[in-house]
Write a protein that holds these residues in place. Structure first.
Motif, PDB file in Angstrom:
ATOM      1  N   ARG A  18       0.857  -1.200   0.000  1.00  0.00           N
ATOM      2  CA  ARG A  18       0.000   0.000   0.000  1.00  0.00           C
ATOM      3  C   ARG A  18       0.889   1.245   0.000  1.00  0.00           C
ATOM      4  O   ARG A  18       0.669   2.185   0.741  1.00  0.00           O
ATOM      5  N   GLU A  78       0.938  -0.286  -4.985  1.00  0.00           N
ATOM      6  CA  GLU A  78      -0.354   0.233  -4.536  1.00  0.00           C
ATOM      7  C   GLU A  78      -1.323  -0.917  -4.328  1.00  0.00           C
ATOM      8  O   GLU A  78      -2.416  -0.937  -4.886  1.00  0.00           O
ATOM      9  N   CYS A 130      -2.418  -4.254  -1.354  1.00  0.00           N
ATOM     10  CA  CYS A 130      -2.240  -4.875  -0.036  1.00  0.00           C
ATOM     11  C   CYS A 130      -1.653  -6.265  -0.258  1.00  0.00           C
ATOM     12  O   CYS A 130      -2.082  -6.981  -1.150  1.00  0.00           O
ATOM     13  N   ARG A 167      -1.844  -8.764   1.654  1.00  0.00           N
ATOM     14  CA  ARG A 167      -2.803  -9.795   2.055  1.00  0.00           C
ATOM     15  C   ARG A 167      -2.323 -10.757   3.152  1.00  0.00           C
ATOM     16  O   ARG A 167      -3.125 -11.383   3.804  1.00  0.00           O
ATOM     17  N   ILE A 212      -6.180  -3.003   9.889  1.00  0.00           N
ATOM     18  CA  ILE A 212      -5.914  -4.432  10.073  1.00  0.00           C
ATOM     19  C   ILE A 212      -6.859  -5.207   9.148  1.00  0.00           C
ATOM     20  O   ILE A 212      -8.067  -4.956   9.126  1.00  0.00           O
ATOM     21  N   GLN A 213      -6.301  -6.115   8.396  1.00  0.00           N
ATOM     22  CA  GLN A 213      -7.108  -6.905   7.458  1.00  0.00           C
ATOM     23  C   GLN A 213      -7.620  -8.136   8.188  1.00  0.00           C
ATOM     24  O   GLN A 213      -6.917  -9.128   8.343  1.00  0.00           O
ATOM     25  N   GLY A 254     -10.243 -10.045   7.446  1.00  0.00           N
ATOM     26  CA  GLY A 254     -11.011 -11.033   6.674  1.00  0.00           C
ATOM     27  C   GLY A 254     -10.330 -12.385   6.651  1.00  0.00           C
ATOM     28  O   GLY A 254      -9.148 -12.519   6.943  1.00  0.00           O
ATOM     29  N   ARG A 303     -14.486  -8.778   4.146  1.00  0.00           N
ATOM     30  CA  ARG A 303     -13.995  -8.310   2.856  1.00  0.00           C
ATOM     31  C   ARG A 303     -15.138  -8.083   1.874  1.00  0.00           C
ATOM     32  O   ARG A 303     -15.167  -7.118   1.143  1.00  0.00           O
ATOM     33  N   LYS A 353     -10.870  -2.803   4.497  1.00  0.00           N
ATOM     34  CA  LYS A 353     -10.350  -4.090   4.017  1.00  0.00           C
ATOM     35  C   LYS A 353      -9.889  -3.922   2.581  1.00  0.00           C
ATOM     36  O   LYS A 353     -10.686  -3.616   1.713  1.00  0.00           O
ATOM     37  N   VAL A 354      -8.619  -4.105   2.386  1.00  0.00           N
ATOM     38  CA  VAL A 354      -8.087  -3.924   1.030  1.00  0.00           C
ATOM     39  C   VAL A 354      -7.293  -5.148   0.590  1.00  0.00           C
ATOM     40  O   VAL A 354      -6.546  -5.098  -0.369  1.00  0.00           O
ATOM     41  N   ASP A 355      -7.449  -6.282   1.333  1.00  0.00           N
ATOM     42  CA  ASP A 355      -6.603  -7.432   1.027  1.00  0.00           C
ATOM     43  C   ASP A 355      -7.219  -8.366  -0.002  1.00  0.00           C
ATOM     44  O   ASP A 355      -7.349  -9.550   0.203  1.00  0.00           O
ATOM     45  N   LYS A 415      -7.776  -8.591  -4.594  1.00  0.00           N
ATOM     46  CA  LYS A 415      -7.278  -7.981  -5.801  1.00  0.00           C
ATOM     47  C   LYS A 415      -7.925  -6.647  -6.163  1.00  0.00           C
ATOM     48  O   LYS A 415      -7.231  -5.666  -6.348  1.00  0.00           O
ATOM     49  N   GLU A 455      -8.114  -2.562  -3.265  1.00  0.00           N
ATOM     50  CA  GLU A 455      -7.280  -1.361  -3.146  1.00  0.00           C
ATOM     51  C   GLU A 455      -7.515  -0.417  -4.338  1.00  0.00           C
ATOM     52  O   GLU A 455      -7.625   0.792  -4.174  1.00  0.00           O
ATOM     53  N   TYR A 473     -10.842   1.250  -3.983  1.00  0.00           N
ATOM     54  CA  TYR A 473     -10.766   2.260  -2.930  1.00  0.00           C
ATOM     55  C   TYR A 473     -10.151   3.540  -3.497  1.00  0.00           C
ATOM     56  O   TYR A 473     -10.658   4.655  -3.286  1.00  0.00           O
ATOM     57  N   ARG A 474      -9.073   3.379  -4.273  1.00  0.00           N
ATOM     58  CA  ARG A 474      -8.416   4.560  -4.840  1.00  0.00           C
ATOM     59  C   ARG A 474      -9.311   5.266  -5.853  1.00  0.00           C
ATOM     60  O   ARG A 474      -9.387   6.484  -5.909  1.00  0.00           O
ATOM     61  N   PRO A 494     -14.576 -14.542  -7.770  1.00  0.00           N
ATOM     62  CA  PRO A 494     -13.459 -15.429  -8.156  1.00  0.00           C
ATOM     63  C   PRO A 494     -13.241 -16.561  -7.144  1.00  0.00           C
ATOM     64  O   PRO A 494     -12.866 -17.666  -7.521  1.00  0.00           O
TER      65      PRO A 494
END
Lengths: 400, 514
Positions: A236, A243, A245, A247, A276-277, A279, B277, B306-308, B310, B313, B316-317, B413
């Motif tokens: 990030r 750009e 994460c 994961r 904090i992720q 998921g 997510r 949550k950006v983890d 594909k 992120e 979000y941008r 997916p």
């Protein structure tokens, strides 16, 4: 089905793909450039405390065992793809095998290990059936004259004069499971990695905790009491062109902190983070445990001073413009970056890369695991299996 | 006297003298990398007329399965193999281990293998994305399928969403074309508006009873795929009530189809500390849609973004570039509703805990996403325990798989990956047309069984059944995964686990083995 496949890379994704292909009766050449299969994951520690934390590190030895015993999979270590041609839907691949250390002769007796003054001979993971030579450390590869390990070897497995072998195989499909590169923390100069010995990466902490039973991570009797984990190092990050994460870092960092506290209940831990992720299956429990025992500070330190204890400089955290915090150990949660080999692999196999540099598959040449983007162990394994299942379906369709 | 072969792994540091005096008639050293070893060893068993083997090594597990496979191929019992693990043993310790293993070997009894024809059809419960993908892949692999769907039409939750999904494949288009492909296929049976009633049988031959609009029908299949999807739950604990100004995230598509005049809209995420997510994905997608369709001012409030995944992120941008504002909160916001407005008051840690008060004319709240079909799984004793080994789609029961949102929160997916992987596993299981299993590894001595049903209760794999004729328990050999729990817990010691009988283990311990 009398088909054959080439799987490049022996990490979880490559092994998962190879096993699934073999289960469908396909002959697999599993090519690994290192001296042993297993990939990065084989170095990770089991993060179970008093209960299993579902980190999946234990899946790797299990899968290594399975793939070793699969008659349809031929494991080729120290081997790389050097030539590639496509002809009528099939692929002609030239493989090249480095034979300085012949794994068929090596019986892992350890004499070479003792003989090498540079620590260049290593056993990559506990399931490696042979040793490997780290070219970056070995004197011979640096152009010097040395044959201490070769002379120490009782079976003649090491021979620096032995030329590499190359040969061609013809396959119906290719799976590129070439993996990733952990972010090079030296690039974050201000965080002091490489300059201050008590600033380490998450990967180094993994390996240290895997090697020892307590938390004496430097092997000198010193125990960290007040640990900082800095998240999103190389993820990030617009400056680094990453750009996205990664994961995996929140997951491994929180689990590692839990393991340290389990081994040494006095250990204090603070996380410096953006988000904090949380998921993913089974992770919410880990997170809630961590919330109870550890401190969470929203914000990434801008700079670390190499004093003792280390001094972390923060800006705009917890309602204060500038603050400093002290910790005796800093762990940088480094992310997943595209492998530096990706450019070469993409050129060789005629693949495209995404905006970050991860590989994208095409008809007949599939991409699995972290070669295609950030994934954890179990996700890489599942992705390898999915990729193989897709490839098999395509192949069945072509024949039927 | 029994005839044994000793197989010593290279690097084990054992010489043949350790085996002196035993009934070992041949000794072979195994190379470290042994890809095609199985076929080479088949001859050894028959040539020397061996009764079994002793595998000795420092890392014996690397070749154990291979030796078992070669025994199997030579028509012998693969469990006639005693494994001696010499890890970290000195010379004396090594000798002791080998002696103990030889003693144990004398107590081994042979087991028998059986082959049964299987039903090749897969029974898929649920016609959402994951179930459809499983059906599609299985058909491409040549296996017939049955799809049971409770709704009037296939497609699941995803089929009800509108476009704008940032994936290579457009989910709605994919669902339409997949349904069309499956409907044309004579080897695909689709039962819509139907409900599974009961499942009997075991791997290779399950019997499924289904309630269809025209009556109950029965279908047989070799494997079952549970693609039961998810359900949403309103977050009551938050004190929020659904109403014209406060709606759930799952209703977003219904709303954005209309041209409403909401000027200012907020998404409130992570109500239960953790959030998901998929919730963030839906909110980002919704925020972008609302910006496009209504041109409203949009705020997103969350604990952790949550950006983890594909697209997260980059979405979000994109949302930020389009002017969507993101706020963080740690303490749950104060919500006040008055007439046309909902007001949120909260402290944002990124704004140095400044108090933010904003009024919105629509508040969209993240609901909790829960797996569906729990009743069904309980009735059929299916679960996916917290065990990474069952990752991703296997369950406690052989031949039953779980895919999609019923096993984990999942985006499109993810569902596709699950369906594909399950199809691959089923192909490996049923593709040959028959199932090979050990007939008598675990056996109930019916004369000793007091019918207490302990085994039926504790078997984690649903393999312990009741034999009403014999009035005894029966361990179904095809479904049994040889974990040994029933044999260990049987109060009457009526269950025998071959290879782990008391006599053999006691003999090994007496010799000082571990």
């Amino acid at each position: 089905m009398k088909a054959s496949a080439l799987v490049i890379g022996g990490g979880p994704a490559g092994i998962g793909a190879a096993l699934e292909l073999a289960a469908a009766g396909i002959k697999v050449y599993l090519v690994e450039k290192e001296g042993a299969v297993g990939g990065w994951g084989a170095r990770y520690v089991c993060k179970a405390t008093d209960k299993c934390r579902q980190c999946s590190a234990c899946l790797i030895p299990e899968k290594i065992q399975e793939v070793y015993q699969e008659p349809l999979v031929e494991i080729l270590t120290n081997t790389q793809v050097v030539g590639f041609a496509e002809e009528a839907g099939r692929f002609q691949v030239r493989l090249q095998r480095e034979q300085t250390l012949d794994p068929a002769l090596c019986n892992a007796c350890g004499k070479c290990l003792e003989a090498c003054p540079r620590g260049a001979v290593e056993r990559l993971n506990p399931w490696a059936v042979a040793y490997s030579i780290d070219k970056e450390k070995c004197a011979v590869y640096a152009g010097e004259n040395c044959d201490l390990c070769a002379r120490a070897c009782p079976t003649g497995a090491i021979n620096f004069q032995r030329p590499s072998a190359s040969w061609d195989v013809s396959v119906d499909l290719v799976v590129a499971a070439t993996g990733h590169q952990p972010f090079d923390a030296r690039r974050k100069y201000r965080l002091g990695y490489g300059r201050f010995p008590r600033v380490i990466t998450g990967l180094e902490l993994e390996e240290a905790l895997n090697r020892i039973e307590g938390i004496d991570i430097f092997g000198d009797g010193w125990k960290p009491m007040n640990v900082a984990f800095i998240q999103c190092v190389g993820s990030r990050d617009v400056q680094e062109g990453a750009e996205y994460c990664s994961r995996v870092c929140c997951k491994y960092a929180l689990r590692l902190a839990g393991l340290m506290r389990h081994r040494e209940p006095q250990t204090q831990v603070t996380f410096y983070y953006m988000d904090i992720q949380t998921g993913g299956k089974g992770f919410s429990e880990v997170y809630q445990d961590c919330r109870e025992h550890f401190a969470f500070v929203r914000g990434i330190p801008a700079k670390i001073d190499g004093s003792d204890p280390l001094k972390l400089h923060l800006d705009g955290v917890s309602g204060q413009s500038f603050t400093t915090r002290e910790h005796d150990l800093v762990v940088l949660s480094v992310g997943i970056t595209p492998s530096p080999d990706n450019e070469e692999i993409a050129r060789l196999l005629t693949l495209n890369r995404d905006e970050h540099g991860f590989l994208k598959g095409r008809e007949g040449v599939y991409v699995a695991g972290t070669a295609g983007g950030p994934r954890d162990i179990s996700e890489s394994l599942a992705h390898g299996m999915e990729t193989a299942a897709k490839a098999i379906t395509k192949l069945e369709g072509r024949e039927g | 006297m029994a005839r044994w072969g000793a197989f010593i792994c290279d690097g084990a540091g054992v010489d043949e003298s350790s085996l002196a005096g035993a009934e070992v008639v041949v000794t072979t050293t195994l190379p470290p990398q042994a890809g095609d070893l199985a076929c080479k060893l088949i001859g050894t068993w028959t040539r020397y007329n061996l009764d079994g083997g002793i595998l000795i090594g420092a890392v014996p597990e690397l070749v154990e399965e291979l030796l078992k496979e070669s025994l199997r191929q030579a028509g012998l019992d693969p469990f006639r193999l005693v494994v001696v693990d010499l890890r970290g043993r000195d010379k004396e310790g090594k000798d002791r281990e080998i002696k103990a293993a030889l003693t144990r070997a004398r107590h081994l009894e042979p087991t028998h293998w059986a082959k049964a024809k299987v039903e090749q059809r897969a029974l898929i419960i649920g016609g959402g994305a994951a179930g459809l993908q499983a059906a599609l892949s299985l058909r491409q692999l040549g296996l017939p399928v049955l799809i049971v769907e409770k709704e009037e039409s296939l497609g699941g939750r995803l089929g009800k969403l509108d476009g704008l999904y940032p994936y290579d494949v457009d989910p709605q288009g994919w669902i339409k074309s997949t349904i069309a492909t499956l409907q044309e296929d004579p080897e695909v049976e689709i039962l819509t508006a139907s409900k599974p009633l009961a499942l009997a049988g075991q791997v290779g031959d399950f019997i499924l009873e289904v309630q269809t609009p025209t009556g109950a029908v029965t279908r047989r299949g070799g494997a079952v795929v549970l693609a039961l999807g998810s359900k949403v739950r309103w977050p009551q604990e938050s004190g929020l009530e659904p109403g014209p100004r406060v709606v759930g995230l799952s209703r977003l598509d219904e709303l954005t189809r209309f041209r409403l005049r909401h000027k200012k809209v907020a998404f409130l995420l992570d109500l239960d500390e953790l959030g998901s997510r998929v919730g963030t994905l839906s909110a980002l997608r919704g925020a972008l849609r609302i910006k496009d369709n209504w041109g409203s001012e949009v705020h997103v409030l969350c604990r952790h973004l949550k950006v983890d995944g594909k697209p997260l992120e980059s979405m979000y941008r994109k949302a930020r570039d389009m002017g969507v504002l993101f706020f963080k909160y740690e303490e749950f916001p104060q919500v006040t509703e008055s007439g046309e407005e909902v007001t949120l008051q909260f402290k944002d840690p990124d704004l140095e805990y400044m108090v933010v008060e904003e009024a919105y004319d629509l508040l969209i709240v993240e609901e909790e996403i829960l797996p569906a079909g729990e009743e069904l799984m309980e009735a059929w004793s299916v679960s996916q325990p917290a065990n990474v080994r069952l990752y991703p789609v296997a369950t406690n029961r052989k031949g039953i798989y779980m895919v999609g949102c019923c096993r984990d929160e999942m985006d499109f997916p993810g569902a596709i990956q699950d369906g594909t992987v399950a199809a691959g596993e089923i192909y490996a299981l049923l593709g040959e047309g028959d199932l090979l299993y050990e007939e008598d590894r675990v056996k109930v001595r019916s004369e000793k069984c007091v019918f207490c049903l302990t085994c039926v209760r504790i078997c984690p794999h649903g393999a312990a059944e009741i034999d009403l004729v014999q009035e005894a328990a029966f361990i179904n050999p095809a479904a049994c995964q040889a974990c040994g729990m029933c044999a260990a817990d049987c109060p009457a010691q009526a269950i025998v686990y071959k290879g782990f009988d008391n006599e053999g283990i006691m003999a090994q311990l007496e010799m000082g083995g571990r």
